[in-house]
Design a protein around this motif. Structure first.
Motif, PDB file in Angstrom:
ATOM      1  N   SER A 191       0.730   6.276  -7.008  1.00 31.89           N
ATOM      2  CA  SER A 191      -0.074   5.783  -7.919  1.00 31.89           C
ATOM      3  C   SER A 191      -0.072   5.656  -9.223  1.00 31.89           C
ATOM      4  O   SER A 191      -0.749   4.625  -9.982  1.00 31.89           O
ATOM      5  CB  SER A 191      -1.694   6.322  -7.625  1.00 31.89           C
ATOM      6  OG  SER A 191      -1.347   7.505  -8.168  1.00 31.89           O
TER       7      SER A 191
ATOM      8  N   TYR B 178       0.459  -1.399  -0.350  1.00 31.25           N
ATOM      9  CA  TYR B 178      -0.088  -0.238   0.121  1.00 31.25           C
ATOM     10  C   TYR B 178       0.479   1.153   0.407  1.00 31.25           C
ATOM     11  O   TYR B 178       1.686   1.261   1.035  1.00 31.25           O
ATOM     12  CB  TYR B 178      -0.997   0.170   1.580  1.00 31.25           C
ATOM     13  CG  TYR B 178      -1.970   0.766   1.083  1.00 31.25           C
ATOM     14  CD1 TYR B 178      -3.162   0.598   0.824  1.00 31.25           C
ATOM     15  CD2 TYR B 178      -1.927   2.462   1.536  1.00 31.25           C
ATOM     16  CE1 TYR B 178      -4.336   1.953   0.656  1.00 31.25           C
ATOM     17  CE2 TYR B 178      -2.879   2.991   1.556  1.00 31.25           C
ATOM     18  CZ  TYR B 178      -3.987   3.444   0.550  1.00 31.25           C
ATOM     19  OH  TYR B 178      -4.715   4.203   1.159  1.00 31.25           O
ATOM     20  N   LEU B 179       0.350   2.399  -1.246  1.00 31.07           N
ATOM     21  CA  LEU B 179       1.226   3.495  -1.433  1.00 31.07           C
ATOM     22  C   LEU B 179       0.254   4.223  -1.137  1.00 31.07           C
ATOM     23  O   LEU B 179      -0.523   4.487  -0.972  1.00 31.07           O
ATOM     24  CB  LEU B 179       2.613   3.535  -2.091  1.00 31.07           C
ATOM     25  CG  LEU B 179       3.293   2.381  -2.851  1.00 31.07           C
ATOM     26  CD1 LEU B 179       4.065   2.441  -4.160  1.00 31.07           C
ATOM     27  CD2 LEU B 179       4.601   2.028  -1.874  1.00 31.07           C
ATOM     28  N   PHE B 180       0.900   5.473   0.332  1.00 33.83           N
ATOM     29  CA  PHE B 180       0.012   6.529   0.748  1.00 33.83           C
ATOM     30  C   PHE B 180      -0.360   7.394  -0.453  1.00 33.83           C
ATOM     31  O   PHE B 180       0.176   8.161  -1.502  1.00 33.83           O
ATOM     32  CB  PHE B 180       0.917   7.503   1.924  1.00 33.83           C
ATOM     33  CG  PHE B 180       0.829   6.438   2.666  1.00 33.83           C
ATOM     34  CD1 PHE B 180      -0.260   5.632   4.069  1.00 33.83           C
ATOM     35  CD2 PHE B 180       1.827   6.076   3.532  1.00 33.83           C
ATOM     36  CE1 PHE B 180      -0.067   4.467   4.580  1.00 33.83           C
ATOM     37  CE2 PHE B 180       2.320   5.016   3.822  1.00 33.83           C
ATOM     38  CZ  PHE B 180       1.040   4.267   5.282  1.00 33.83           C
ATOM     39  N   ASP B 181      -1.283   8.320  -0.421  1.00 37.94           N
ATOM     40  CA  ASP B 181      -1.957   9.046  -1.597  1.00 37.94           C
ATOM     41  C   ASP B 181      -0.752  10.140  -0.866  1.00 37.94           C
ATOM     42  O   ASP B 181      -0.772  10.703  -0.705  1.00 37.94           O
ATOM     43  CB  ASP B 181      -3.655   9.554  -1.282  1.00 37.94           C
ATOM     44  CG  ASP B 181      -3.745  10.371  -2.376  1.00 37.94           C
ATOM     45  OD1 ASP B 181      -3.106  10.390  -3.568  1.00 37.94           O
ATOM     46  OD2 ASP B 181      -4.929  11.574  -2.256  1.00 37.94           O
ATOM     47  N   GLY B 182       0.098  10.943  -2.334  1.00 39.50           N
ATOM     48  CA  GLY B 182       0.919  11.499  -2.667  1.00 39.50           C
ATOM     49  C   GLY B 182       1.743  10.885  -3.744  1.00 39.50           C
ATOM     50  O   GLY B 182       1.753  10.189  -4.243  1.00 39.50           O
TER      51      GLY B 182
ATOM     52  N   LYS C 261       5.928  -0.371  -7.700  1.00 38.78           N
ATOM     53  CA  LYS C 261       5.553  -0.491  -6.149  1.00 38.78           C
ATOM     54  C   LYS C 261       6.417  -0.825  -5.433  1.00 38.78           C
ATOM     55  O   LYS C 261       6.557  -0.202  -4.159  1.00 38.78           O
ATOM     56  CB  LYS C 261       4.214  -0.186  -6.859  1.00 38.78           C
ATOM     57  CG  LYS C 261       3.639   0.926  -7.055  1.00 38.78           C
ATOM     58  CD  LYS C 261       1.883   0.819  -7.409  1.00 38.78           C
ATOM     59  CE  LYS C 261       0.498   1.486  -7.271  1.00 38.78           C
ATOM     60  NZ  LYS C 261      -0.146   1.016  -8.210  1.00 38.78           N
TER      61      LYS C 261
END
Lengths: 235, 242
Positions: B134, B88-92, B141
């Motif tokens: 994203s 999971y990659l954070f929004d940004g 990723k």
């Protein structure tokens, strides 16, 4: 007829741009009451939305359905309820909040809260569980983890806030009943529009309507921009 | 040396028994290959050790870590970094994701800045630094998520099918980062249902089979200490640990 419309529009714009004290007093009452109601309701509603989304406790199903029902209750009914609570004979009569801004804030809180709770619950339910897990496994505290999840959900949560704010800023029934539409005290934009229209003073009604329209445009275009930037998440 | 010790562990989902084990130990210096068929519970075991879920029975304890502040009720969380199969990659931006764990690291600003710069170069993501996370490909990723963990220099790290989305190029980059962590003493648990470049680093194997977790060592990594998990390098190859 067209000339009449144009003249009214010119008058309305004149009232706005000449900073007519009556118009701007109404706008000020409207915003101060609605911002106060939103400010007081926001955090508890979000926390309740979070609990309903993630918590498993007895009565959760009942509370969820109650909140859904409260969303669809007409504002005049909420106005009536608040009126009965605040009237001299009512349980909160000693507060003497009837026909005051405090009474209006109480009424708007009851209108705003169900919208905020239901929409934030929907937002939290949709969150990707990995956001919470990643945040926690990287060392974030419980509170920091919640902030991270809220940041990931900023668009749906902002939509909830805008929807709640729009509902209370534009409602007439509760403000009219609880506030009493007293000039410079409890007269807000929707009650003033209703009054000025009934008096035939369309210019002031249009001026106030324009304020709401512009606000609505700004909020929705801002949200639209945010929504546009947020890309759908894939693995 | 820090370690996670699981005792009398049992995991069930409803009536479905996933696995049980008498004793498991993940400590610094170990690099373990976790094997098992799809659905056997590899991810569940990793999440249990990371403190993200609770076991149906038994307990997982920590040894050698600094005492927790009073407000941290879950003693396991944050001890071992767990990386999802699909991270999971954070929004940004890429940079935001790399800087996310900075407040949780026991390093100076200067050290963090240097490690972040090194990580982004090792993962070959320098040209994508300001891009939205994203918008990265699956392999990029994975590299970013591993680089994020590398910055933290965790004492224990768990990688769930880390090479599943990667081409050979990405695998080599990740291998460099993981080898580096291994040399620094990070204990690792790497799940993969088949051998990959990372499993060649492993000196021990855990296999989940028939709802049991079995442990074995590679031939040149026989433990010296008497309290180590029971092993048998003769046939049968694996020792049932429960």
């Amino acid at each position: 007829m067209n000339e009449g419309w144009l003249a009214l529009l010119q008058q309305a714009l004149g009232l706005l741009f000449s900073l007519d004290p009556d118009v701007w007093s109404i706008v000020s009452v409207s915003f101060s009451v609605s911002f106060a109601a939103l400010g007081i309701t926001l955090l508890p509603s979000m926390i309740l939305g979070f609990m309903l989304a993630f918590g498993r406790f007895p009565g959760r199903w009942f509370v969820t359905n109650l909140i859904q029902t409260l969303q669809s209750i007409p504002t005049v009914v909420i106005g009536l309820l608040v009126y009965l609570m605040l009237t001299r004979m009512g349980p909160l009569g000693d507060l003497r909040w009837l026909f005051t801004q405090k009474g209006m804030i109480l009424g708007q809180m009851m209108i705003c809260a169900p919208v905020l709770v239901a929409m934030s619950q929907a937002a939290f339910t949709s969150v990707d569980r990995r956001a919470w897990e990643t945040s926690r496994t990287l060392g974030a505290s419980w509170f920091r983890g919640i902030l991270t999840v809220c940041r990931e959900l900023k668009v749906p949560l902002l939509m909830a806030i805008v929807a709640g704010f729009s509902r209370i800023l534009t409602e007439v029934g509760c403000s009219m009943m609880v506030g009493g539409n007293i000039a410079d005290v409890t007269r807000n934009i929707p009650t003033a529009i209703a009054l000025e229209t009934s008096k035939g003073d369309f210019a002031q009604a249009i001026a106030l309507g324009l304020v709401l329209l512009i606000l609505s445009l700004v909020l929705n275009f801002t949200l639209g921009t945010l929504r546009g930037k947020a890309e759908p998440r894939s693995h | 040396m820090v370690k996670l010790v699981a005792n009398n562990l049992e995991m069930k989902f409803g009536e479905r028994h996933i696995f049980s084990v008498d004793r498991l130990q993940l400590s610094q210096g170990q690099t373990i290959h976790l094997q098992g068929d799809n659905g056997c519970g590899k991810t569940t075991l990793m999440k249990l050790l990371a403190g993200l879920i609770s076991p149906s029975r038994g307990a997982i304890t920590t040894e050698g870590f600094e005492p927790l502040p009073w407000w941290r009720s879950n003693a396991l969380l944050g001890k071992a970094v767990y990386l999802h199969q699909h991270p999971y990659l954070f929004d940004g931006s890429v940079e935001y994701n790399l800087s996310y764990p900075h407040p949780f690291c026991n390093m100076t600003k200067q050290q963090l800045s240097e490690r972040t710069q090194t990580a982004i170069e090792m993962a070959e993501l320098t040209h994508l630094k300001n891009q939205a996370a994203s918008s990265l490909s699956g392999g990029e990723k994975q590299r970013l998520a591993i680089a994020r963990a590398w910055i933290m220099q965790p004492k224990l790290l768990m990688l769930d099918e880390p090479t599943s989305n990667m081409d050979r190029f990405s695998q080599d980059l990740v291998l460099t980062m993981i080898s580096d962590l291994q040399q620094l003493g990070t204990g690792m648990l790497i799940s993969s249902h088949q051998s990959c470049v990372l499993t060649s680093l492993c000196n021990q194997t855990w296999v989940i089979e028939n709802q049991h977790i079995m442990s074995s060592y590679t031939a040149n990594n026989i433990p010296d200490s008497a309290d180590s998990a029971p092993i048998n390098l003769q046939e049968p190859r694996y020792v049932i640990a429960n």
